[in-house]
Design an enzyme around this catalytic site. Sequence first.
Site, PDB file in Angstrom:
ATOM      1  N   ASN A   9      -2.920   5.472  -5.048  1.00  0.00           N
ATOM      2  CA  ASN A   9      -2.637   5.422  -3.612  1.00  0.00           C
ATOM      3  C   ASN A   9      -1.391   4.555  -3.441  1.00  0.00           C
ATOM      4  O   ASN A   9      -1.451   3.338  -3.578  1.00  0.00           O
ATOM      5  CB  ASN A   9      -3.843   4.806  -2.886  1.00  0.00           C
ATOM      6  CG  ASN A   9      -3.560   4.500  -1.426  1.00  0.00           C
ATOM      7  OD1 ASN A   9      -2.556   4.962  -0.873  1.00  0.00           O
ATOM      8  ND2 ASN A   9      -4.429   3.737  -0.801  1.00  0.00           N
ATOM      9  N   LYS A  11       0.338   3.963  -0.836  1.00  0.00           N
ATOM     10  CA  LYS A  11       0.445   3.298   0.472  1.00  0.00           C
ATOM     11  C   LYS A  11       1.859   3.458   1.040  1.00  0.00           C
ATOM     12  O   LYS A  11       2.478   4.498   0.866  1.00  0.00           O
ATOM     13  CB  LYS A  11       0.014   1.830   0.350  1.00  0.00           C
ATOM     14  CG  LYS A  11      -1.370   1.708  -0.322  1.00  0.00           C
ATOM     15  CD  LYS A  11      -1.975   0.355  -0.214  1.00  0.00           C
ATOM     16  CE  LYS A  11      -3.346   0.364  -0.888  1.00  0.00           C
ATOM     17  NZ  LYS A  11      -4.061  -0.883  -0.790  1.00  0.00           N
ATOM     18  N   HIS A  97      -9.611   5.218   4.444  1.00  0.00           N
ATOM     19  CA  HIS A  97      -9.231   4.015   3.703  1.00  0.00           C
ATOM     20  C   HIS A  97      -9.422   2.787   4.593  1.00  0.00           C
ATOM     21  O   HIS A  97      -9.203   2.861   5.803  1.00  0.00           O
ATOM     22  CB  HIS A  97      -7.776   4.120   3.232  1.00  0.00           C
ATOM     23  CG  HIS A  97      -7.404   3.028   2.288  1.00  0.00           C
ATOM     24  ND1 HIS A  97      -7.044   1.773   2.721  1.00  0.00           N
ATOM     25  CD2 HIS A  97      -7.386   2.988   0.932  1.00  0.00           C
ATOM     26  CE1 HIS A  97      -6.804   1.007   1.667  1.00  0.00           C
ATOM     27  NE2 HIS A  97      -6.996   1.722   0.566  1.00  0.00           N
ATOM     28  N   GLU A  99      -7.655   0.304   5.128  1.00  0.00           N
ATOM     29  CA  GLU A  99      -6.477  -0.062   5.928  1.00  0.00           C
ATOM     30  C   GLU A  99      -6.356   0.839   7.157  1.00  0.00           C
ATOM     31  O   GLU A  99      -5.882   0.409   8.207  1.00  0.00           O
ATOM     32  CB  GLU A  99      -5.218  -0.015   5.045  1.00  0.00           C
ATOM     33  CG  GLU A  99      -5.192  -1.215   4.102  1.00  0.00           C
ATOM     34  CD  GLU A  99      -4.548  -0.943   2.755  1.00  0.00           C
ATOM     35  OE1 GLU A  99      -3.790   0.027   2.619  1.00  0.00           O
ATOM     36  OE2 GLU A  99      -4.827  -1.729   1.812  1.00  0.00           O
ATOM     37  N   GLU A 169     -14.652   1.023  -2.158  1.00  0.00           N
ATOM     38  CA  GLU A 169     -13.591   0.010  -2.194  1.00  0.00           C
ATOM     39  C   GLU A 169     -14.009  -1.196  -1.362  1.00  0.00           C
ATOM     40  O   GLU A 169     -13.786  -1.228  -0.145  1.00  0.00           O
ATOM     41  CB  GLU A 169     -12.293   0.585  -1.631  1.00  0.00           C
ATOM     42  CG  GLU A 169     -11.739   1.741  -2.421  1.00  0.00           C
ATOM     43  CD  GLU A 169     -10.229   1.893  -2.201  1.00  0.00           C
ATOM     44  OE1 GLU A 169      -9.502   1.846  -3.189  1.00  0.00           O
ATOM     45  OE2 GLU A 169      -9.805   2.013  -1.043  1.00  0.00           O
ATOM     46  N   GLY A 175      -6.117  -5.310  -3.113  1.00  0.00           N
ATOM     47  CA  GLY A 175      -4.847  -6.034  -3.090  1.00  0.00           C
ATOM     48  C   GLY A 175      -4.965  -7.522  -3.302  1.00  0.00           C
ATOM     49  O   GLY A 175      -4.007  -8.261  -3.088  1.00  0.00           O
ATOM     50  N   SER A 215      -8.216  -3.676  -6.727  1.00  0.00           N
ATOM     51  CA  SER A 215      -7.646  -4.447  -7.836  1.00  0.00           C
ATOM     52  C   SER A 215      -8.022  -3.886  -9.208  1.00  0.00           C
ATOM     53  O   SER A 215      -8.290  -4.648 -10.139  1.00  0.00           O
ATOM     54  CB  SER A 215      -8.017  -5.931  -7.720  1.00  0.00           C
ATOM     55  OG  SER A 215      -7.473  -6.483  -6.529  1.00  0.00           O
ATOM     56  N   GLY A 237      -1.962  -1.192  -5.967  1.00  0.00           N
ATOM     57  CA  GLY A 237      -0.833  -1.920  -6.550  1.00  0.00           C
ATOM     58  C   GLY A 237      -0.454  -1.476  -7.956  1.00  0.00           C
ATOM     59  O   GLY A 237       0.729  -1.289  -8.262  1.00  0.00           O
TER      60      GLY A 237
HETATM   61  P1  PGA Z   1      -5.385  -2.179  -4.907  1.00  0.00           P
HETATM   62  O1  PGA Z   1      -5.627  -1.102  -3.744  1.00  0.00           O
HETATM   63  O2  PGA Z   1      -5.562  -1.455  -6.227  1.00  0.00           O
HETATM   64  O3  PGA Z   1      -3.980  -2.663  -4.714  1.00  0.00           O
HETATM   65  O4  PGA Z   1      -6.403  -3.252  -4.741  1.00  0.00           O
HETATM   66  C1  PGA Z   1      -6.652  -0.144  -3.849  1.00  0.00           C
HETATM   67  C2  PGA Z   1      -6.669   0.719  -2.607  1.00  0.00           C
HETATM   68  O5  PGA Z   1      -6.436   0.203  -1.513  1.00  0.00           O
HETATM   69  O6  PGA Z   1      -6.920   1.935  -2.688  1.00  0.00           O
END
Ligand code: PGA
Length: 252
Positions: A9, A11, A97, A99, A169, A175, A215, A237
């Site tokens: 992803n 983003k 998601h 976010e 998640e 993140g 993460s 990330g």
């Molecule tokens: P992250 O994000 O690997 O940076 O923690 C995962 C996601 O939001 O899908």
Amino acid sequence: MRTPIIAGNWKMYKTIGEAVELVKALLGGLDASLVKDREVLVCPPYTALYAVRPLLVGTAISLGAQDVHPEPQGAYTSAIAPGMLVDVGCSAVIIGHSERRQYFGETDASVNKKIGAALGVGLRPIVCVGELKAERDAGQAEAVVGGQLAGGLAGLSAEQMLKLVIAYEPVWAIGTGDTATPADAQAMHAFIRSRLQAQFGAEVAEAVRIQYGGSVKPDNVDELMAQPDIDGALVGGAALKADSFLRIVHFR
Ligand code: PGA
């Protein structure tokens, strides 16, 4: 046997040029013998979809988007319709998601509508669920995730459910570098599967893939993927660099 699915992803990162470069690096580094038994997906920002699509045709990497509007078309300034994602070559779409839930007012009801719309055009929905830190600390993690599943998956048939991927998640792990322990992630994945069994039956629950996200990194992916109910990863990330995403894709 569930085919593992690793998704990146991206983003709101990557210009068109950077996206093309990353896709080329991924294709160049992919070990075909390792990935023949797993699915790999990248979800760039909308602006890069058209540019990366021709690079991915006929490869082991498929294309996804990060959100979709539930209506087929209309006066919805800024939104992208399900058919538009198919048109640009997407086979999957991330829905719900955290976010989107946190910053854009996504609700279980809108997630439910978007799932129906995505399925209607043949897109595979990757449906995200996960609790906040305060909810986990209050012992509410399963109640929250159970509620998100009940609302998001309401009214789906067993046949439809088989087309979905669920991504667990935990919001506090996204993140932050603060990954859920493999045991905690496994426990929630088993809980999610039990809810799928209650709603759709054992056969469907056994077949649906549940990704972990939050993460995921090269140094923790192997242990996470070794858990019996973790069938893939949704990676933020660490998906932005070819070497780290490739290591995750090549999990052992
Ligand atoms: P992250 O994000 O690997 O940076 O923690 C995962 C996601 O939001 O899908």
